[in-house]
Write an enzyme that holds these catalytic residues in place. Structure first.
Site, short mmCIF file in Angstrom:
data_model
loop_
_atom_site.label_atom_id
_atom_site.label_comp_id
_atom_site.label_asym_id
_atom_site.label_seq_id
_atom_site.Cartn_x
_atom_site.Cartn_y
_atom_site.Cartn_z
N ALA A 175 3.66 6.41 1.23
CA ALA A 175 3.90 7.84 1.35
C ALA A 175 2.58 8.59 1.52
O ALA A 175 2.40 9.34 2.48
CB ALA A 175 4.66 8.35 0.13
N GLY A 212 -3.12 9.56 -3.82
CA GLY A 212 -2.40 8.31 -3.64
C GLY A 212 -2.39 7.92 -2.17
O GLY A 212 -2.28 8.77 -1.29
N ARG A 265 21.28 -4.49 -7.12
CA ARG A 265 20.32 -4.96 -8.12
C ARG A 265 20.77 -4.75 -9.55
O ARG A 265 20.61 -5.63 -10.39
CB ARG A 265 19.00 -4.21 -7.91
#
Lengths: 640, 249, 246
Positions: free
Chosen positions: A51, A47, A337
């Site tokens: 991060a 990935g 939220r």
């Protein structure tokens, strides 16, 4: 679905002592690796978002031998790029009373007391370094005329600590990390494999030692070995099919690591974002988020009357219900939220929703335009308004926007200790992929902060302590062969069904089921229904899915099918986790657990713990990690 | 030459895993696409300056044949007696020829580069940048070259001029554009308009290539480029039209 | 809406490729262009055909993954829009739409509409960064940056690396992409120390990848989904010239 309860997790390896000194302590106690040895230590990072990109770059800078993978055609495209609003940091540049402690406090409280204090404190502490690092990389944050950085306040915070780059903060931060990564690729410390998808984790002698990946262009199955593996593969919001995630986002990497023994924590914590563009039809392939920052100046309302079909401009002031301002006078349109999302769902359930299907509420800029002028509004939100108009064909300067909640972020993920190490030694998990620091609900502008904190600052320190024992020698050939066969078998199985439904049609059905039964509001009944229906649907999938083409070429249908297969298993675990957590907390709202006003009601006595799931041949095993709060007193959240 | 830059205090050992580039690295500044563009800009600027001078010279014809002939003669005797006859003119001619050759070399080289960069053409292709002039630069350049050859044969060497080489420049000019030779005037007019279009993009483009353009100057630059082009076109067309239509006899 | 699509199909890098015609019916004007292709692909899969391969990911106009030449225009005729953000309401009923991949030698076709844009990554590798290892940064307020510079840097930095500039350029030049990064980093103080070496390295890499040279036609900026201005290229030219005159 049956599950058993295993031993509690008693030690998450956070250092003892005053919270202010814990990270310092850990940094000092973490063993260092001799620079000459670093080159011999191999780390795989899967990935390349905030991060993963920042971790791979930083590990490269430190001199480790890094191999990085992403499924996109370039590491610059990871979905962190789509984050709009900003990044929190406790810089207190405004002198408005912010501090590391306050950011820590807000995050613990915002997470509804389901995050670890030690981790959150570290996150707040490191947040200030992130801004320094990004500025030094040339990230063009918004500035004031004096040349200093501009900030704004963001959902759930009463201080102005969110740094931003117009509506594209995620993009600018990701490009900063991407550029740092490319610099290391050129320097030879990082080897990049784009268009590669991780399909299994290689565990040898109890340690994570590599990955099995598929070259998505040639279909070749490859094996890559390392001394440690870092997963930074993002969240699993796409289990709902419709979400604000990119189309390619998936759970496969973390799910297959889970199958190899890594615990999966709090899978049911899902964040629903209140300001997305509503669904327009059956063909809809994804949902687009409108930055939460819009709530700073936009006012949310619905008609007072049910089924009011008048155009918004024809509805007089006294017939409008600015319900967030009415119910939550202290925070108004800026409530967190989950509260904003549920409030929208409630008014729509009452029949007061607007737009097609009545699934929408207005976000109105009329007053902001009158107060600040159209130019000022355009300067602040111009690109968001444009994006809205492009998708809906409506001009938000004239007509209020229509918004509706959508799945946005998953707080759950692989369980990690204070060092970000999973239950498999040598497997580290960072960013949204871990269950992280957000507890049951993430505050706005905290995802970018966490991804970069993990990647630039935390992981590079803690992984050193693990690698100080390395290199770990040869990888067990049998373990590798087993993993490779497992991957190949799964692909062959998918290719051979040759049924009558596409992977997407299954995914769509699964997503709808999850949204209806395990979405914004969950009940025992709905979750039991989901747990009954998911295995049936999965069964049908394996009997009736149709994958065209071959496995030895670029085959987007095959990629999709493999991901959907894992989503089924994950969905089941999510529902189970949601079912047994009979309290409401943060992004997990159980209708059975609410107070007289319809607010989420936590059950701290029974659920002040992390639910970490182990996957065994006999079904899931639950390990509870108790959460203790020494610094922030547990209170029922109130934004009234 | 290396494509990687100094990495300052890099904390990692550096080796080069870079994939072999698709094509051979060109050599030096003139080998780079940007270098070639600079060549085009600089040589183009030289030619524009020449055109301005040339145009001003041509206009002398309005002051009579003698004035024009004197100007032509002066070009050859300037710097005399310090330097021999035709020194300055020869230097100018050399500079011009070098400019033309380098301009063409860079254009051809860039054009070859462009066609290598797109070996498979689009089935459908629609231009989005308005600017007719930008799309005819190469065609325009080639047309202008053909014209210049004709023009030299006609008025410089007199090979295709009714007066021949042994005549005064003014005679060649007036006879060359005589009404009976209207088609010469027509060729000339078309070519001059082509030069104008070429310059409308070329002048602006030179500023852009040399890095002197920015969004605050774009308007001014485009207007300037257009104005210079118009002035040149008018200035160059005035004498032949005046001759063809009998204003100058 | 009913549409006729003429789509470039190419099974792999070695296949010659051809245009194939498809008919798509009952298209909703609210669909995005990619959703329209999704609908077609779902049908193709069930019919046992190979669905059309195309790159896409975020579907909100920021990742830069999608991109196709639609009716001769990169990302379609709607200005400042990526393919995923293009909606069918901009097309006429019964229209014929041609769909082609980005065409440039440095962007070889992988399959159908999918191309390999790794050349862009290598241009960034050549110097599109500030060399600042994590942890070595001074306080963010230690160097003030003029708001105008920060804003202009941001404008250039919004490039999504989609490659439309290359696709639209008659010369197949990557100048706008390369210039966007050079300009972004030239406008902030943090980018100054490496400014000239960066420009030189990146432009040379762009050439080495086989992209064409810029002839200032402005086709790139006209199709750029982020509207990266043409003066970025002037900035690049200026830095490159300075780098070479040292």
């Amino acid at each position: 679905m049956k599950y058993t309860e295993g031993p509690e997790i008693r030690d998450a390896k956070a250092p003892e002592g005053p919270i202010e000194g814990r990270w310092e302590k850990r940094k000092f106690s973490a063993r260092l690796v001799n620079p000459a040895n670093k080159r011999k230590l191999h780390v795989i990072v899967v990935g390349t978002g905030l991060a993963g990109g920042s971790a791979a770059a930083t590990l490269g800078e430190l001199g480790y031998n890094v191999t990085s993978f992403c499924y996109q055609d370039s590491p610059r495209r990871a979905h962190s790029i789509a984050a709009q609003g900003g990044i929190n940091a406790a810089k207190n540049y405004r002198g408005d009373g912010d501090s590391v402690y306050r950011l820590f406090y807000d995050t613990v409280k915002g997470g509804d007391f389901r995050a670890r204090e030690s981790n959150v404190y570290r996150l707040a502490e490191v947040s200030v370094n992130i801004i320094d690092q990004a500025v030094a990389q040339g990230v063009p944050f918004a500035r004031e005329y004096g040349g200093l950085l501009d900030t704004r306040s963001f959902g759930g915070a009463q201080v102005s600590r969110t740094f931003y780059a117009r509506g594209q903060t995620g993009q600018q931060l990701l490009l900063g990390a991407y550029q740092a990564l490319e610099r290391q690729i050129a320097a030879g410390t990082v080897t990049m494999h784009t268009r590669h998808e991780m399909l299994d984790l290689i565990v040898s002698d109890g340690r994570a030692r590599g990955v099995i990946v598929r070259d998505m262009v040639t279909g070749e199955i490859e094996r890559h070995f390392a001394d440690a593996v870092v997963l930074a593969t993002g969240g699993y919001g796409n289990v709902f099919f419709l979400s604000t995630n990119a189309k390619g986002c998936n759970t496969t990497a973390i799910w297959r690591a889970h199958e190899r023994g890594a615990y999966f924590a709090n899978p049911c914590y899902t964040q629903i974002h209140p300001t997305c563009i509503p669904v327009s039809g059956e063909y809809q392939s994804k949902l687009t988020l409108m930055s939460e920052s819009l709530r700073n100046d936009g006012r949310v309302w619905v008609p007072l009357k049910k089924n009011d079909t008048r155009a918004p401009g024809d509805i007089p002031e006294e017939e409008r219900d600015y319900y967030l301002e009415r119910i939550y006078p202290a925070f108004g349109n800026l409530v967190p939220r989950d509260i904003a999302s549920r409030a929208a769902k409630n008014v729509c359930d009452e029949g007061r929703g607007v737009g097609p299907g009545g699934l929408g509420v207005y976000l109105d800029f009329r007053d902001a335009i009158n107060r600040l002028g159209r130019d000022a509004v355009e300067k602040k939100y111009g690109n968001l308004f444009e994006m809205y108009e492009r998708i809906t064909g409506e001009n938000p300067y004239d007509v209020p926007m229509r918004i509706y909640p959508a799945v946005h972020y998953t707080m759950g993920g692989l369980w990690v200790d204070y060092d970000l190490q999973s239950t498999i030694p040598g497997l580290f998990v960072i960013g949204e992929a871990n269950f992280s620091d957000h507890g049951a609900n993430r505050l706005g502008a905290s995802a970018l902060m966490q991804g970069l904190a993990d990647g630039y600052f935390v992981l590079p320190t803690t992984i050193g302590d693990y690698l100080a024992d390395g290199p770990f020698g040869d990888v067990d050939e049998e373990a590798v062969a087993e993993a490779e066969i497992k991957v190949r078998t799964k692909i062959e199985r998918l290719m051979s069904v040759n049924g009558t439904r596409t992977p997407d049609s299954f995914h769509r059905e699964l997503g709808k089921l999850m949204w209806d039964y395990c979405g914004m509001e969950r009940t025992e009944e709905s979750l039991r229904k989901a747990l009954e229906r998911i295995p049936e649907l999965r069964e049908e999938f394996w009997q009736n899915v149709k994958v065209s083409g071959t496995a030895e070429e670029l085959n987007q249908v095959l990629e999709k099918a493999g991901r959907v297969a894992d989503f089924f298993d994950l969905a089941e675990l999510m529902c189970l986790d949601a079912l047994i957590r009979t309290e409401s907390c943060g992004g997990h709202f159980r209708a059975e657990s609410q107070d007289a006003d319809g607010e989420a009601l936590r059950d701290d006595e029974n659920f002040a713990h992390v639910s970490a799931w182990e996957r065994t041949p006999d079904g899931p095993v639950l390990h509870k990690e108790p959460l203790e709060y020494e610094y922030v007193k547990m209170t029922q959240r109130s934004y009234k | 030459m290396t494509a990687t830059i100094e990495r300052g205090s890099a904390t990692a050992p550096v080796n080069s895993p870079k994939k072999a580039p698709a094509r051979k690295r060109p050599g030096g500044f003139l080998g780079s696409s940007n270098g070639k563009k600079v060549v085009m800009a600089v040589t183009g600027a030289v030619m524009v300056l020449f055109l301005v001078a040339h145009m001003l010279g041509n206009l002398k014809i309005f002051f009579g044949r003698d004035s024009f002939n004197e100007y032509a003669h002066a070009l050859r005797t300037l710097l005399e007696p310090i330097a021999p006859y035709r020194t300055l003119l020869t230097i100018l001619e050399i500079v011009l020829v070098v400019s033309v050759v380098m301009h063409m070399w860079a254009a051809i080289s860039l054009s070859r580069r462009a066609s290598h960069a797109r070996p498979v053409k689009y089935v459908a292709k629609k231009s989005q940048a308005n600017g007719y002039a930008t799309h005819i630069m190469r065609f325009g350049g080639a047309t202008i070259l053909l014209f210049v050859i004709w023009h030299l044969l006609d008025l410089t060497f007199g090979v295709v001029n009714p007066e021949g080489f042994n005549s005064t420049p003014a005679d060649r000019m007036v006879s060359g554009f005589d009404a009976s030779r209207w088609w010469v005037t027509l060729i000339y007019a078309v070519a001059v308009v082509m030069v104008g279009l070429h310059l409308r993009h070329g002048i602006w483009s030179a500023f852009q290539t040399l890095g002197w353009a920015n969004r605050n100057r774009y308007r001014a630059l485009r207007v300037t480029a257009a104005a210079v082009s118009v002035v040149l076109v008018v200035g160059f067309l005035a004498p032949p039209l005046a001759i063809t239509f009998g204003v100058i006899k | 809406m009913n549409l006729t699509l003429k789509v470039w199909r190419q099974s792999g890098p070695s296949d010659a490729g051809r245009m194939v015609t498809y008919r798509v019916e009952d298209v909703s004007p609210d669909m995005s262009f990619l959703e329209m292709l999704d609908v077609l692909n779902e049908r193709l899969i069930l019919e046992g055909d190979d669905p059309i391969a195309f790159d896409h990911d975020c579907r909100e106009g920021i990742c830069g993954m999608c991109g196709m030449v639609i009716n001769g225009v990169a990302h379609g005729e709607q200005r400042a829009t990526t393919t995923c953000q293009l909606h069918m309401r901009h097309f006429e009923d019964d229209a014929t739409i041609t769909i082609e991949p980005w065409r440039a030698a440095p962007f070889p076709v992988v399959k159908d509409l999918v191309v390999d844009r790794s050349a862009f990554d290598r241009i960034i590798q050549a110097g599109g960064f500030v060399s600042v290892p994590a942890g070595s940064a001074p306080d963010a307020h230690s160097i003030p940056v003029r708001k105008e510079d920060a804003d202009a840097a941001f404008d250039a930095a919004t490039c999504i690396g989609c490659g439309a500039c290359v696709a639209a350029c008659p010369n197949g030049s990557a100048s706008l992409f390369t210039a966007a990064k050079i300009t972004h980093l030239s406008l902030v103080p943090q980018g100054q120390p490496e400014r000239l070496s960066r420009a030189k390295a990146m432009v040379d890499q762009m050439d080495a990848e086989g992209f064409g040279g810029c002839t200032n036609t402005g086709e790139c900026t006209a199709v750029c989904p982020k509207g990266i201005p043409l003066d970025a290229i002037a900035q690049m030219n200026s830095d490159y010239l300075k780098a070479n005159s040292k």
